[in-house]
Design a protein around this motif. Structure first.
Motif, PDB file in Angstrom:
ATOM      1  N   LEU A 211      44.677  50.707  45.507  1.00  0.00           N
ATOM      2  CA  LEU A 211      44.497  49.251  45.443  1.00  0.00           C
ATOM      3  C   LEU A 211      45.841  48.532  45.493  1.00  0.00           C
ATOM      4  CD1 LEU A 211      41.660  48.975  42.768  1.00  0.00           C
ATOM      5  CD2 LEU A 211      41.464  48.507  45.215  1.00  0.00           C
ATOM      6  N   LYS A 212      46.811  49.071  44.769  1.00  0.00           N
ATOM      7  CA  LYS A 212      48.146  48.480  44.817  1.00  0.00           C
ATOM      8  C   LYS A 212      48.710  48.544  46.231  1.00  0.00           C
ATOM      9  CE  LYS A 212      52.850  48.753  43.206  1.00  0.00           C
ATOM     10  NZ  LYS A 212      53.936  49.701  43.353  1.00  0.00           N
ATOM     11  N   MET A 213      48.544  49.677  46.901  1.00  0.00           N
ATOM     12  CA  MET A 213      49.046  49.836  48.262  1.00  0.00           C
ATOM     13  C   MET A 213      48.368  48.854  49.219  1.00  0.00           C
ATOM     14  SD  MET A 213      51.141  51.594  50.226  1.00  0.00           S
ATOM     15  CE  MET A 213      51.466  53.216  49.493  1.00  0.00           C
ATOM     16  N   LEU A 214      47.059  48.686  49.082  1.00  0.00           N
ATOM     17  CA  LEU A 214      46.345  47.752  49.946  1.00  0.00           C
ATOM     18  C   LEU A 214      46.855  46.331  49.768  1.00  0.00           C
ATOM     19  CD1 LEU A 214      42.682  49.084  49.606  1.00  0.00           C
ATOM     20  CD2 LEU A 214      44.175  49.250  51.613  1.00  0.00           C
ATOM     21  N   VAL A 215      47.098  45.941  48.521  1.00  0.00           N
ATOM     22  CA  VAL A 215      47.630  44.598  48.266  1.00  0.00           C
ATOM     23  C   VAL A 215      49.035  44.476  48.849  1.00  0.00           C
ATOM     24  CG1 VAL A 215      48.364  42.976  46.469  1.00  0.00           C
ATOM     25  CG2 VAL A 215      46.177  44.180  46.259  1.00  0.00           C
ATOM     26  N   SER A 216      49.838  45.525  48.728  1.00  0.00           N
ATOM     27  CA  SER A 216      51.176  45.504  49.311  1.00  0.00           C
ATOM     28  C   SER A 216      51.118  45.358  50.826  1.00  0.00           C
ATOM     29  CB  SER A 216      51.932  46.789  48.952  1.00  0.00           C
ATOM     30  OG  SER A 216      52.124  46.906  47.563  1.00  0.00           O
ATOM     31  N   MET A 217      50.109  45.945  51.462  1.00  0.00           N
ATOM     32  CA  MET A 217      49.964  45.879  52.912  1.00  0.00           C
ATOM     33  C   MET A 217      49.418  44.527  53.369  1.00  0.00           C
ATOM     34  SD  MET A 217      48.352  49.709  53.357  1.00  0.00           S
ATOM     35  CE  MET A 217      47.931  49.526  55.084  1.00  0.00           C
ATOM     36  N   ILE A 218      48.410  44.030  52.654  1.00  0.00           N
ATOM     37  CA  ILE A 218      47.742  42.791  53.064  1.00  0.00           C
ATOM     38  C   ILE A 218      48.549  41.553  52.694  1.00  0.00           C
ATOM     39  CG2 ILE A 218      45.645  41.402  52.704  1.00  0.00           C
ATOM     40  CD1 ILE A 218      44.179  44.104  52.202  1.00  0.00           C
ATOM     41  N   ARG A 219      49.302  41.648  51.603  1.00  0.00           N
ATOM     42  CA  ARG A 219      50.123  40.535  51.096  1.00  0.00           C
ATOM     43  C   ARG A 219      49.272  39.278  50.827  1.00  0.00           C
ATOM     44  NH1 ARG A 219      54.894  41.672  49.287  1.00  0.00           N
ATOM     45  NH2 ARG A 219      55.703  39.640  49.888  1.00  0.00           N
ATOM     46  N   PRO A 220      48.194  39.405  50.071  1.00  0.00           N
ATOM     47  CA  PRO A 220      47.331  38.241  49.824  1.00  0.00           C
ATOM     48  C   PRO A 220      47.959  37.276  48.828  1.00  0.00           C
ATOM     49  CG  PRO A 220      46.595  40.086  48.505  1.00  0.00           C
ATOM     50  CD  PRO A 220      47.731  40.598  49.353  1.00  0.00           C
ATOM     51  N   GLN A 221      47.704  36.006  49.024  1.00  0.00           N
ATOM     52  CA  GLN A 221      48.097  35.007  48.036  1.00  0.00           C
ATOM     53  C   GLN A 221      46.988  34.806  47.005  1.00  0.00           C
ATOM     54  OE1 GLN A 221      50.929  33.158  47.384  1.00  0.00           O
ATOM     55  NE2 GLN A 221      51.936  34.532  48.838  1.00  0.00           N
ATOM     56  N   LEU A 222      45.745  34.952  47.429  1.00  0.00           N
ATOM     57  CA  LEU A 222      44.608  34.751  46.531  1.00  0.00           C
ATOM     58  C   LEU A 222      43.670  35.952  46.616  1.00  0.00           C
ATOM     59  CD1 LEU A 222      43.741  30.984  47.153  1.00  0.00           C
ATOM     60  CD2 LEU A 222      44.821  31.969  45.126  1.00  0.00           C
ATOM     61  N   VAL A 223      43.396  36.532  45.461  1.00  0.00           N
ATOM     62  CA  VAL A 223      42.511  37.693  45.364  1.00  0.00           C
ATOM     63  C   VAL A 223      41.365  37.349  44.416  1.00  0.00           C
ATOM     64  CG1 VAL A 223      42.312  40.126  44.708  1.00  0.00           C
ATOM     65  CG2 VAL A 223      44.433  39.281  45.765  1.00  0.00           C
ATOM     66  N   LEU A 224      40.166  37.779  44.784  1.00  0.00           N
ATOM     67  CA  LEU A 224      38.984  37.615  43.937  1.00  0.00           C
ATOM     68  C   LEU A 224      38.444  38.990  43.599  1.00  0.00           C
ATOM     69  CD1 LEU A 224      36.557  36.040  42.694  1.00  0.00           C
ATOM     70  CD2 LEU A 224      35.545  36.036  44.990  1.00  0.00           C
ATOM     71  N   GLU A 225      38.210  39.229  42.322  1.00  0.00           N
ATOM     72  CA  GLU A 225      37.602  40.480  41.886  1.00  0.00           C
ATOM     73  C   GLU A 225      36.279  40.193  41.193  1.00  0.00           C
ATOM     74  OE1 GLU A 225      38.992  44.523  39.677  1.00  0.00           O
ATOM     75  OE2 GLU A 225      39.279  42.698  38.488  1.00  0.00           O
ATOM     76  N   VAL A 226      35.244  40.935  41.577  1.00  0.00           N
ATOM     77  CA  VAL A 226      33.927  40.826  40.942  1.00  0.00           C
ATOM     78  C   VAL A 226      33.720  42.085  40.104  1.00  0.00           C
ATOM     79  CG1 VAL A 226      31.456  40.576  41.300  1.00  0.00           C
ATOM     80  CG2 VAL A 226      33.065  39.511  42.908  1.00  0.00           C
ATOM     81  N   GLY A 227      33.784  41.949  38.790  1.00  0.00           N
ATOM     82  CA  GLY A 227      33.621  43.078  37.890  1.00  0.00           C
ATOM     83  C   GLY A 227      34.952  43.548  37.334  1.00  0.00           C
ATOM     84  N   THR A 228      35.370  42.946  36.232  1.00  0.00           N
ATOM     85  CA  THR A 228      36.677  43.263  35.648  1.00  0.00           C
ATOM     86  C   THR A 228      36.657  44.568  34.871  1.00  0.00           C
ATOM     87  OG1 THR A 228      36.917  40.869  35.285  1.00  0.00           O
ATOM     88  CG2 THR A 228      38.563  42.314  34.270  1.00  0.00           C
ATOM     89  N   PHE A 229      35.578  44.802  34.141  1.00  0.00           N
ATOM     90  CA  PHE A 229      35.452  45.914  33.196  1.00  0.00           C
ATOM     91  C   PHE A 229      36.636  45.868  32.223  1.00  0.00           C
ATOM     92  CE2 PHE A 229      35.306  50.666  32.259  1.00  0.00           C
ATOM     93  CZ  PHE A 229      34.262  50.528  31.372  1.00  0.00           C
ATOM     94  N   SER A 230      37.505  46.863  32.199  1.00  0.00           N
ATOM     95  CA  SER A 230      38.608  46.863  31.226  1.00  0.00           C
ATOM     96  C   SER A 230      39.881  46.221  31.753  1.00  0.00           C
ATOM     97  CB  SER A 230      38.907  48.296  30.777  1.00  0.00           C
ATOM     98  OG  SER A 230      39.466  49.052  31.838  1.00  0.00           O
ATOM     99  N   GLY A 231      39.873  45.817  33.041  1.00  0.00           N
ATOM    100  CA  GLY A 231      41.041  45.158  33.617  1.00  0.00           C
ATOM    101  C   GLY A 231      41.966  46.067  34.391  1.00  0.00           C
TER     102      GLY A 231
END
Length: 228
Positions: free
Chosen positions: A61-81
């Motif tokens: 997940l970290k790698m995908l964010v590093s590749m996509i470089r999003p400014q805004l991310v939405l997560e559905v289902g936090t659980f423990s964070g």
């Protein structure tokens, strides 16, 4: 290197899987100490601790964010964070992640872990139904991570796709559902049926590109076509 050495018996399937898992984890980036402590606390203090993404998926997940470089991310289902913090770790300057958890009983555990993390200023935890509240934010997201109620994945997709920018990405977790999607014994299980219906919906949607990765419980990567 082969595990077959002379008279040594071949590994069982379970042994081979465990050794491959161990091998992978020893050859990727280490899990940050804070996230490792969160993972341990999740498994010790919460029911169904295995729902947390964990070392391998967290680094992906970290790698995908590093590749996509999003400014805004939405997560559905936090659980423990755990997954939220893995993504927040790689956000570019000014990036922000909105994570929704419908189960308010998790808040006393999850909120302190998020707020005490090194990435707290990048994460907003919202307790409530993302399918109702996320559209009210008035934001267009670059990346959406769906990891909530498996029975409502189709509804989540239809509701949230309009909030995703052209060329943006959706990552959906648990899309192989412990292989239950191909096991007739689970044909009447509502969660399995929800995942199966979601997979059929995505497969038929020509407005997106998609691929399923057989990682852990199945991870689907979806890209909203620029011309959609």
């Amino acid at each position: 290197m082969s595990n077959w050495k002379g008279s040594h018996p071949p590994l069982t399937h379970a042994e081979a899987e465990q050794q491959i898992d161990d091998y992978i984890l020893s050859h990727i980036d280490p899990e940050p100490d804070y996230l490792h402590r969160l993972w341990r606390a999740t498994n010790l203090q919460l029911l169904h601790g295995r729902m947390a993404s964990g070392h391998l998926q967290g680094r992906l997940l970290k790698m995908l964010v590093s590749m996509i470089r999003p400014q805004l991310v939405l997560e559905v289902g936090t659980f423990s964070g755990y997954s939220a913090l893995c993504m927040a770790e790689a956000l570019p300057p000014g990036g922000r992640l909105y994570t929704f958890e419908v189960n308010d009983e998790l808040e006393p555990f999850t909120r302190p872990w998020i707020e005490a993390s090194p990435w707290a200023d990048r994460v907003e935890l919202i307790i409530g139904d993302a399918l109702v509240l996320a559209p009210q934010l008035g934001l267009n997201f670059d990346l959406i991570f769906i990891d909530g109620d498996k029975r409502t994945y189709c509804e989540a997709y239809r509701t949230l796709l309009p909030l995703l920018r052209q060329g943006g990405f959706i990552v959906a977790d648990n899309t192989l559902w412990d292989s239950h999607v191909v096991d007739p014994a689970y044909d009447h299980d509502r969660q399995t049926r929800g995942i199966d219906a979601f997979n059929d919906l995505i497969a038929a949607d020509t407005t997106v590109e998609k691929v399923i990765l057989p990682l852990r419980d199945g991870l689907t990567l979806i890209r909203k076509k620029d011309t959609a």
